[in-house]
Design a protein around this motif. Structure first.
Motif, PDB file in Angstrom:
ATOM      1  N   LEU A  30      19.734 -17.998  23.950  1.00 50.30           N
ATOM      2  CA  LEU A  30      19.354 -17.338  25.191  1.00 50.30           C
ATOM      3  C   LEU A  30      20.538 -17.364  26.143  1.00 50.30           C
ATOM      4  O   LEU A  30      21.268 -18.349  26.214  1.00 50.30           O
ATOM      5  N   GLU A  31      20.718 -16.269  26.846  1.00 51.12           N
ATOM      6  CA  GLU A  31      21.786 -16.202  27.848  1.00 51.12           C
ATOM      7  C   GLU A  31      21.205 -15.720  29.165  1.00 51.12           C
ATOM      8  O   GLU A  31      20.357 -14.817  29.185  1.00 51.12           O
ATOM      9  N   ASN A  32      21.643 -16.343  30.266  1.00 55.77           N
ATOM     10  CA  ASN A  32      21.373 -15.799  31.594  1.00 55.77           C
ATOM     11  C   ASN A  32      22.685 -15.760  32.354  1.00 55.77           C
ATOM     12  O   ASN A  32      23.752 -15.966  31.772  1.00 55.77           O
ATOM     13  N   ASP A  33      22.645 -15.522  33.656  1.00 52.51           N
ATOM     14  CA  ASP A  33      23.907 -15.354  34.384  1.00 52.51           C
ATOM     15  C   ASP A  33      24.659 -16.660  34.591  1.00 52.51           C
ATOM     16  O   ASP A  33      25.819 -16.659  34.984  1.00 52.51           O
ATOM     17  N   GLN A  34      24.025 -17.792  34.290  1.00 50.93           N
ATOM     18  CA  GLN A  34      24.689 -19.090  34.479  1.00 50.93           C
ATOM     19  C   GLN A  34      25.037 -19.792  33.178  1.00 50.93           C
ATOM     20  O   GLN A  34      26.053 -20.478  33.094  1.00 50.93           O
ATOM     21  N   THR A  35      24.180 -19.645  32.185  1.00 62.61           N
ATOM     22  CA  THR A  35      24.371 -20.420  30.953  1.00 62.61           C
ATOM     23  C   THR A  35      24.062 -19.609  29.704  1.00 62.61           C
ATOM     24  O   THR A  35      23.414 -18.559  29.758  1.00 62.61           O
ATOM     25  N   PHE A  36      24.535 -20.154  28.597  1.00 62.48           N
ATOM     26  CA  PHE A  36      24.146 -19.677  27.265  1.00 62.48           C
ATOM     27  C   PHE A  36      23.798 -20.916  26.452  1.00 62.48           C
ATOM     28  O   PHE A  36      24.472 -21.941  26.546  1.00 62.48           O
ATOM     29  N   ILE A  37      22.728 -20.826  25.673  1.00 54.92           N
ATOM     30  CA  ILE A  37      22.379 -21.936  24.785  1.00 54.92           C
ATOM     31  C   ILE A  37      22.036 -21.385  23.412  1.00 54.92           C
ATOM     32  O   ILE A  37      21.433 -20.307  23.288  1.00 54.92           O
ATOM     33  N   CYS A  38      22.478 -22.107  22.394  1.00 55.35           N
ATOM     34  CA  CYS A  38      22.103 -21.784  21.021  1.00 55.35           C
ATOM     35  C   CYS A  38      21.747 -23.087  20.321  1.00 55.35           C
ATOM     36  O   CYS A  38      22.475 -24.079  20.450  1.00 55.35           O
ATOM     37  N   ALA A  39      20.625 -23.103  19.630  1.00 49.87           N
ATOM     38  CA  ALA A  39      20.179 -24.305  18.919  1.00 49.87           C
ATOM     39  C   ALA A  39      19.789 -23.920  17.500  1.00 49.87           C
ATOM     40  O   ALA A  39      19.209 -22.857  17.266  1.00 49.87           O
ATOM     41  N   LEU A  40      20.123 -24.808  16.567  1.00 48.92           N
ATOM     42  CA  LEU A  40      19.756 -24.620  15.170  1.00 48.92           C
ATOM     43  C   LEU A  40      19.160 -25.927  14.661  1.00 48.92           C
ATOM     44  O   LEU A  40      19.785 -26.981  14.764  1.00 48.92           O
ATOM     45  N   ALA A  41      17.919 -25.852  14.166  1.00 49.80           N
ATOM     46  CA  ALA A  41      17.222 -27.031  13.641  1.00 49.80           C
ATOM     47  C   ALA A  41      16.910 -26.806  12.168  1.00 49.80           C
ATOM     48  O   ALA A  41      16.574 -25.694  11.749  1.00 49.80           O
ATOM     49  N   ASP A  42      17.015 -27.883  11.400  1.00 50.79           N
ATOM     50  CA  ASP A  42      16.734 -27.835   9.971  1.00 50.79           C
ATOM     51  C   ASP A  42      15.720 -28.939   9.676  1.00 50.79           C
ATOM     52  O   ASP A  42      16.017 -30.122   9.824  1.00 50.79           O
ATOM     53  N   GLY A  43      14.497 -28.536   9.303  1.00 47.61           N
ATOM     54  CA  GLY A  43      13.471 -29.521   8.958  1.00 47.61           C
ATOM     55  C   GLY A  43      13.835 -30.221   7.660  1.00 47.61           C
ATOM     56  O   GLY A  43      14.393 -29.601   6.749  1.00 47.61           O
ATOM     57  N   LEU A  44      13.535 -31.500   7.558  1.00 45.56           N
ATOM     58  CA  LEU A  44      13.910 -32.260   6.359  1.00 45.56           C
ATOM     59  C   LEU A  44      13.182 -31.715   5.135  1.00 45.56           C
ATOM     60  O   LEU A  44      11.994 -31.399   5.197  1.00 45.56           O
ATOM     61  N   GLY A  45      13.916 -31.612   4.032  1.00 48.50           N
ATOM     62  CA  GLY A  45      13.348 -31.042   2.815  1.00 48.50           C
ATOM     63  C   GLY A  45      13.334 -29.523   2.908  1.00 48.50           C
ATOM     64  O   GLY A  45      14.205 -28.917   3.530  1.00 48.50           O
ATOM     65  N   SER A  46      12.334 -28.912   2.298  1.00 46.05           N
ATOM     66  CA  SER A  46      12.207 -27.455   2.372  1.00 46.05           C
ATOM     67  C   SER A  46      10.727 -27.090   2.350  1.00 46.05           C
ATOM     68  O   SER A  46       9.866 -27.946   2.188  1.00 46.05           O
ATOM     69  N   GLY A  47      10.464 -25.816   2.538  1.00 47.13           N
ATOM     70  CA  GLY A  47       9.078 -25.350   2.495  1.00 47.13           C
ATOM     71  C   GLY A  47       8.372 -25.429   3.839  1.00 47.13           C
ATOM     72  O   GLY A  47       8.987 -25.543   4.890  1.00 47.13           O
ATOM     73  N   GLU A  48       7.030 -25.412   3.758  1.00 45.65           N
ATOM     74  CA  GLU A  48       6.201 -25.250   4.950  1.00 45.65           C
ATOM     75  C   GLU A  48       6.347 -26.400   5.954  1.00 45.65           C
ATOM     76  O   GLU A  48       6.408 -26.177   7.165  1.00 45.65           O
ATOM     77  N   PHE A  49       6.410 -27.655   5.473  1.00 49.27           N
ATOM     78  CA  PHE A  49       6.485 -28.795   6.404  1.00 49.27           C
ATOM     79  C   PHE A  49       7.853 -28.889   7.070  1.00 49.27           C
ATOM     80  O   PHE A  49       7.975 -29.291   8.223  1.00 49.27           O
ATOM     81  N   ALA A  50       8.893 -28.503   6.350  1.00 49.11           N
ATOM     82  CA  ALA A  50      10.234 -28.438   6.947  1.00 49.11           C
ATOM     83  C   ALA A  50      10.251 -27.381   8.047  1.00 49.11           C
ATOM     84  O   ALA A  50      10.805 -27.591   9.129  1.00 49.11           O
ATOM     85  N   LYS A  51       9.615 -26.253   7.759  1.00 43.23           N
ATOM     86  CA  LYS A  51       9.524 -25.165   8.749  1.00 43.23           C
ATOM     87  C   LYS A  51       8.767 -25.633   9.992  1.00 43.23           C
ATOM     88  O   LYS A  51       9.171 -25.349  11.123  1.00 43.23           O
ATOM     89  N   GLU A  52       7.688 -26.380   9.786  1.00 41.93           N
ATOM     90  CA  GLU A  52       6.893 -26.872  10.913  1.00 41.93           C
ATOM     91  C   GLU A  52       7.740 -27.743  11.842  1.00 41.93           C
ATOM     92  O   GLU A  52       7.708 -27.597  13.056  1.00 41.93           O
ATOM     93  N   SER A  53       8.518 -28.662  11.261  1.00 41.82           N
ATOM     94  CA  SER A  53       9.346 -29.561  12.078  1.00 41.82           C
ATOM     95  C   SER A  53      10.435 -28.802  12.830  1.00 41.82           C
ATOM     96  O   SER A  53      10.668 -29.043  14.011  1.00 41.82           O
ATOM     97  N   SER A  54      11.118 -27.894  12.133  1.00 47.76           N
ATOM     98  CA  SER A  54      12.197 -27.165  12.813  1.00 47.76           C
ATOM     99  C   SER A  54      11.643 -26.248  13.904  1.00 47.76           C
ATOM    100  O   SER A  54      12.243 -26.104  14.973  1.00 47.76           O
ATOM    101  N   GLU A  55      10.476 -25.651  13.663  1.00 44.71           N
ATOM    102  CA  GLU A  55       9.891 -24.753  14.664  1.00 44.71           C
ATOM    103  C   GLU A  55       9.440 -25.506  15.910  1.00 44.71           C
ATOM    104  O   GLU A  55       9.611 -25.009  17.027  1.00 44.71           O
ATOM    105  N   ILE A  56       8.872 -26.710  15.734  1.00 42.88           N
ATOM    106  CA  ILE A  56       8.409 -27.454  16.905  1.00 42.88           C
ATOM    107  C   ILE A  56       9.596 -27.893  17.779  1.00 42.88           C
ATOM    108  O   ILE A  56       9.513 -27.924  19.006  1.00 42.88           O
ATOM    109  N   VAL A  57      10.721 -28.178  17.131  1.00 40.58           N
ATOM    110  CA  VAL A  57      11.947 -28.508  17.867  1.00 40.58           C
ATOM    111  C   VAL A  57      12.421 -27.299  18.684  1.00 40.58           C
ATOM    112  O   VAL A  57      12.726 -27.406  19.879  1.00 40.58           O
ATOM    113  N   ILE A  58      12.451 -26.151  18.048  1.00 42.97           N
ATOM    114  CA  ILE A  58      12.933 -24.938  18.733  1.00 42.97           C
ATOM    115  C   ILE A  58      11.990 -24.533  19.866  1.00 42.97           C
ATOM    116  O   ILE A  58      12.443 -24.141  20.950  1.00 42.97           O
ATOM    117  N   GLU A  59      10.685 -24.656  19.653  1.00 41.59           N
ATOM    118  CA  GLU A  59       9.727 -24.338  20.729  1.00 41.59           C
ATOM    119  C   GLU A  59       9.937 -25.268  21.923  1.00 41.59           C
ATOM    120  O   GLU A  59       9.806 -24.856  23.081  1.00 41.59           O
TER     121      GLU A  59
END
Length: 198
Positions: A30-59
Motif C-alpha cells: 500500500l502506498e499513500n502520500d507519506q509512506t509505502f509498505i510491502c509485507a510478505l508472509a509465508d505460513g509454515l509448511g504448505s496447503g490450507e493451514f499455511a495459507k490460514e497463518s499467512s493470511e491472518i498475518v497480512i490481515e
C-alpha cells in the motif's frame, strides 16, 4: 487538489508449490502520500493451514500498517497464538525522512539494487512468528530514487536471483522474466515482489 503521483512501481509473481490449489504465501502493499509498505508472509509448511497463518498475518498488517515495524510485528505475533506460525518480511518507506525500514523473521529475503548497480542482500533473522517474542532487528537505510527492491519467499533460490536480469529493468519486466523461466512445477510456494522507487 492535484492527483497523487504514485512513487513506487510494483509487480508480483506468485505460484503454489507443485501446482497445489493453496499457496501458503500471502502479501500486501500500500502506498499513500507519506509512506509505502510491502509485507510478505509465508505460513509454515504448505496447503490450507499455511495459507490460514499467512493470511491472518497480512490481515493484521492491513489494520496496523501506519505503525512502526516493531509494533506491526508485535500485533502479528499476537494473532498467531495457537496457529501454525509464519515467517514474515516487511519493507516500509518514509518519503518525508527519505528512510526505509526492513525486517525479516525466517526465510523471507530482500535484495536491494541501487542506481549505481550495487546489489545487496539482507540476511533474515532465524526463526518464525508463533505468538512468542523472538529477537529480531529492524534495518534502517537511506532511501534513494531509482532503487529496486526484490522481496521474496524461500521458493526463490540464490541461483534464481543471479539469473534474473534486474539492472535497468522496470518491475514488470523483472517479473515477466521470472514467470517465463519458472513456468513449470515449483518445489515450494514461490512469491517474488519487485518494487522500484521513482
Amino acid at each position: 487538489m492535484e492527483d497523487y503521483q504514485q512513487r513506487v512501481e510494483v509487480a508480483v509473481f506468485q505460484k503454489a508449490k507443485k501446482n497445489n490449489y493453496y499457496c501458503g504465501d500471502s502479501y500486501f502493499y500500500l502506498e499513500n502520500d507519506q509512506t509505502f509498505i510491502c509485507a510478505l508472509a509465508d505460513g509454515l509448511g504448505s496447503g490450507e493451514f499455511a495459507k490460514e497463518s499467512s493470511e491472518i498475518v497480512i490481515e493484521t498488517i492491513k489494520k496496523h500498517y501506519e505503525k512502526p515495524v516493531k509494533e506491526i510485528i508485535s500485533e502479528c505475533n499476537q494473532v498467531l497464538v495457537g496457529k501454525r506460525g509464519a515467517v514474515l518480511g516487511i519493507l516500509q518507506m518514509e518519503f518525508e525522512t527519505q528512510q526505509y525500514f526492513y525486517t525479516s523473521i525466517g526465510n523471507i529475503g530482500l535484495v536491494t539494487i541501487s542506481n549505481d548497480d550495487i546489489k545487496r542482500r539482507s540476511i533474515p533473522q532465524a526463526g518464525y512468528l508463533s505468538g512468542y517474542n523472538r529477537p529480531y532487528k529492524v534495518v534502517s537505510e537511506t532511501l534513494q530514487n531509482g532503487t529496486t527492491f526484490l522481496l521474496f519467499s524461500d521458493g526463490v533460490t540464490p541461483d534464481d536471483l543471479s539469473h534474473i536480469p534486474v539492472i535497468g529493468l522496470e518491475p514488470e519486466s523483472i517479473i515477466e522474466d521470472f514467470a517465463e523461466r519458472y513456468s513449470g512445477a515449483l518445489d515450494d510456494d514461490t512469491t517474488i515482489i519487485a518494487m522500484k522507487l521513482n
